[in-house]
Structure formats: C-alpha cells, structure tokens
Design an enzyme around this catalytic site. Structure first.
Site, PDB file in Angstrom:
ATOM      1  N   GLY A  46     -20.589  32.691  77.354  1.00 13.88           N
ATOM      2  CA  GLY A  46     -19.776  32.278  76.079  1.00 13.88           C
ATOM      3  C   GLY A  46     -19.142  31.076  76.784  1.00 13.88           C
ATOM      4  CB  CYS A  47     -17.268  30.161  79.998  1.00 11.03           C
ATOM      5  SG  CYS A  47     -16.043  31.603  79.676  1.00 11.03           S
ATOM      6  CB  THR A  48     -22.550  28.205  79.773  1.00 10.93           C
ATOM      7  OG1 THR A  48     -22.040  28.651  80.955  1.00 10.93           O
ATOM      8  CG2 THR A  48     -23.119  27.093  79.726  1.00 10.93           C
TER       9      THR A  48
END
Length: 158
Positions: A46-48
């Site tokens: 998700g952060c990527t």
C-alpha cells in the site's frame, strides 16, 4: 493521539528531522504549499502504491506550487532504499521516534485486519504558504488517494 487531530486553520507544527539525504525543516518551505503525507512503512504494497502515485503526480503538483513530503517511522537507510527502488524524487522524512506523527495525530489506535493496534495512521496534511493547515485527512486509502487529494485542493475537476 487521534483526539488531537489537526483541522483547517490550525497552525502546522514546525519540525526538523532526518531524511535519507540530509535534514528537512518544514518552515524552510514557507511560501509554498506542502503536502505532508504519513504512511506506515516503506516498501510495503500500500505504501509503495501511494508513494508511486505521488511520484507520478509530482510534476503537476510542483507546477501548481506544491511540495510533497513523505513521513514514516523508517530509518534514513530504509528510506534511501525505498527511493532507489521506486525512483522517488520527493523528500522522505524519517520519524523513528514517532514525534512528528504524534504531533500531527498520525500515530494512534487503528484497526488492522479487525484488531485494534497502535501504529501509523495513513494521513495527509496540506500546509499553506503561511504555515497554516489547509486540509487534514486521516485514515486515507493508499489507492486513489492522490487523485482524490488533487480534486480536494482544486487541481483537478471532480
């Protein structure tokens, strides 16, 4: 810390912190809009996705006078690896002691797979050129957030 969430019109707390390339101080960007986005951990799916969305929108955001700053509890070394791996060209701030996240109410109790845990709350705070909170969003989704943010600040039509 979620009870102390920032809102439009609040003064954005200034801070200085390590990055993967040196040091960052929020007040150094007075005169520009600053998007502070808080994310749980570099190199997670998700952060990527979120970081790459900011990367892909960076030219348009910069052209409109916005600087993007990602903030997580990751070490500067891990942030450098994240930058290299994903071709990120905006500032990545290391908040290993969570002081910035706590000040911005981006650390606290959240639901993760149905359980309550303490951790980073995916949040975005837009600071105006005078250092005032223009927009504060908490518990945002990683996917589609940048497009929504662009609409919310008036860069794209709804």
């Amino acid at each position: 810390m979620t009870e102390n969430r920032l809102a439009q019109g609040d003064t954005a707390p200034d801070f200085t912190a390590a990055t993967d390339t040196g040091t960052f101080t929020l007040s150094d960007l007075r005169g520009k809009h600053v998007i502070l986005y808080f994310y749980p951990a570099a190199m997670t799916p998700g952060c990527t996705t979120q970081a790459c969305d900011f990367r892909d929108s960076l030219d348009a955001l910069n052209a409109a006078g916005y600087e993007v700053v990602g903030i997580s509890k990751d070490s500067p070394e891990k942030l450098a690896q994240f930058r290299e791996q994903e071709g990120l060209t905006f500032t990545l701030v290391s908040d290993e002691d969570r002081a910035i996240q706590e000040t911005y109410a981006a650390w606290g109790t959240k639901k993760l797979y149905g359980k309550e845990v303490e951790g980073s709350i995916r949040s975005t705070v837009v600071v105006d050129p005078e250092g005032t909170v223009e927009l504060a969003q908490y518990n945002v989704k990683a996917t589609g957030h940048v497009a929504k943010l662009r609409r919310d600040v008036g860069l794209d039509a709804a």
